[in-house]
Design an enzyme around this catalytic site. Sequence first.
Site, PDB file in Angstrom:
ATOM      1  N   LYS A  13     -13.965  72.806  64.448  1.00 54.21           N
ATOM      2  CA  LYS A  13     -13.789  73.544  63.186  1.00 54.21           C
ATOM      3  C   LYS A  13     -12.322  73.916  62.962  1.00 54.21           C
ATOM      4  O   LYS A  13     -11.781  73.729  61.884  1.00 54.21           O
ATOM      5  CB  LYS A  13     -14.598  74.851  63.190  1.00 54.21           C
ATOM      6  CG  LYS A  13     -16.081  74.716  63.267  1.00 54.21           C
ATOM      7  CD  LYS A  13     -16.766  76.068  63.100  1.00 54.21           C
ATOM      8  CE  LYS A  13     -16.442  77.092  64.154  1.00 54.21           C
ATOM      9  NZ  LYS A  13     -16.968  76.802  65.489  1.00 54.21           N
ATOM     10  N   ARG A  88     -21.047  83.929  60.873  1.00 54.04           N
ATOM     11  CA  ARG A  88     -21.730  83.442  62.072  1.00 54.04           C
ATOM     12  C   ARG A  88     -23.137  84.013  62.180  1.00 54.04           C
ATOM     13  O   ARG A  88     -23.851  83.688  63.139  1.00 54.04           O
ATOM     14  CB  ARG A  88     -20.942  83.855  63.310  1.00 54.04           C
ATOM     15  CG  ARG A  88     -20.080  82.746  63.919  1.00 54.04           C
ATOM     16  CD  ARG A  88     -19.335  83.349  65.088  1.00 54.04           C
ATOM     17  NE  ARG A  88     -18.877  82.421  66.064  1.00 54.04           N
ATOM     18  CZ  ARG A  88     -17.607  82.009  66.166  1.00 54.04           C
ATOM     19  NH1 ARG A  88     -16.717  82.399  65.309  1.00 54.04           N
ATOM     20  NH2 ARG A  88     -17.259  81.213  67.151  1.00 54.04           N
ATOM     21  N   ARG A 127     -10.084  72.043  76.469  1.00 51.87           N
ATOM     22  CA  ARG A 127      -9.275  72.589  75.355  1.00 51.87           C
ATOM     23  C   ARG A 127      -8.066  73.362  75.877  1.00 51.87           C
ATOM     24  O   ARG A 127      -8.142  74.109  76.843  1.00 51.87           O
ATOM     25  CB  ARG A 127     -10.153  73.512  74.512  1.00 51.87           C
ATOM     26  CG  ARG A 127      -9.395  74.201  73.404  1.00 51.87           C
ATOM     27  CD  ARG A 127     -10.263  74.580  72.257  1.00 51.87           C
ATOM     28  NE  ARG A 127     -11.270  75.579  72.563  1.00 51.87           N
ATOM     29  CZ  ARG A 127     -12.181  75.998  71.690  1.00 51.87           C
ATOM     30  NH1 ARG A 127     -12.210  75.483  70.472  1.00 51.87           N
ATOM     31  NH2 ARG A 127     -13.065  76.902  72.032  1.00 51.87           N
ATOM     32  N   ARG A 159      -8.090  79.266  76.849  1.00 52.07           N
ATOM     33  CA  ARG A 159      -8.651  80.518  76.325  1.00 52.07           C
ATOM     34  C   ARG A 159      -9.510  81.192  77.391  1.00 52.07           C
ATOM     35  O   ARG A 159     -10.284  80.522  78.061  1.00 52.07           O
ATOM     36  CB  ARG A 159      -9.532  80.209  75.110  1.00 52.07           C
ATOM     37  CG  ARG A 159      -8.807  80.308  73.812  1.00 52.07           C
ATOM     38  CD  ARG A 159      -9.619  79.775  72.683  1.00 52.07           C
ATOM     39  NE  ARG A 159     -10.944  80.387  72.519  1.00 52.07           N
ATOM     40  CZ  ARG A 159     -11.710  80.195  71.450  1.00 52.07           C
ATOM     41  NH1 ARG A 159     -11.296  79.434  70.466  1.00 52.07           N
ATOM     42  NH2 ARG A 159     -12.893  80.749  71.367  1.00 52.07           N
ATOM     43  N   ARG A 170     -21.882  81.625  74.791  1.00 56.49           N
ATOM     44  CA  ARG A 170     -21.420  81.329  73.428  1.00 56.49           C
ATOM     45  C   ARG A 170     -22.343  80.327  72.744  1.00 56.49           C
ATOM     46  O   ARG A 170     -22.636  80.454  71.558  1.00 56.49           O
ATOM     47  CB  ARG A 170     -19.980  80.804  73.468  1.00 56.49           C
ATOM     48  CG  ARG A 170     -18.990  81.911  73.775  1.00 56.49           C
ATOM     49  CD  ARG A 170     -17.623  81.374  74.084  1.00 56.49           C
ATOM     50  NE  ARG A 170     -17.010  80.719  72.960  1.00 56.49           N
ATOM     51  CZ  ARG A 170     -15.995  79.848  73.065  1.00 56.49           C
ATOM     52  NH1 ARG A 170     -15.517  79.532  74.258  1.00 56.49           N
ATOM     53  NH2 ARG A 170     -15.479  79.310  71.994  1.00 56.49           N
TER      54      ARG A 170
END
Length: 211
Positions: A13, A88, A127, A159, A170
């Site tokens: 996203k 969300r 990531r 992160r 998550r």
Amino acid sequence: MIIILLGAPGSGKGTQAKMLSSKFNIPHISTGDIFRRNIKENTLLGKKAKMYIDKGQLVPDEVTCEIVDDRINMDDCRNGFILDGFPRTIFQANELENMLQKLQLEINYVLNIVVTNQSVITRISGRRMCNCGQIYHIDRNPTKIDGICDVCGEATYIRDDDQPKTIKTRLQAYHQATKPLEDYYLKKGLLINIDGEPAPKEVFNEVVTVI
Ligand code: AMP
């Protein structure tokens, strides 16, 4: 133009939102980025958000809606914006309707970036982030020099909430709270599914074609 990007964590996203933002010259609003900036600056909002984010849980709706309401009322949002990571929950989606009604604005597109759970895990574990906003992946989109951002030259980092134990929570939050939004926007005739599996540029080509 108002575009909402839906999709699992790690679906791409943020990457698509950045490309859309520069193509259409409208702001990219990422609630995750706003929280991370506040955590870094140790603000009250940052302190509130950190306890949830570190556990992989959603930040409470009231806190999240307030920051979005403030942001979309800013002058640079008059010609539209891209929402990445908001709404969300159904509550947030309803609140967004109210916020937009007050501004006499309407959502144009809800782009749902579809990827498998396995892709989510692979992507999140590879990531790498940079403070300047760039997002990399060690295999799919590596930096030219290992660990150094191509754009600003600073060191990239992982992160905190991209750790394996947090990813699971998550994903659960996504399936429980966020997935129902697909149906919500489908009923409003706004949902467009985008195959998020190909390389980011190919996904972007599809996005541009459909809008
Ligand atoms: P993201 O960068 O979009 O993956 O967001 C990182 C984390 O910030 C999420 O795992 C949540 O803890 C929190 N967060 C971001 N956006 C929202 C939202 N709309 N509602 C609740 N929590 C959010």
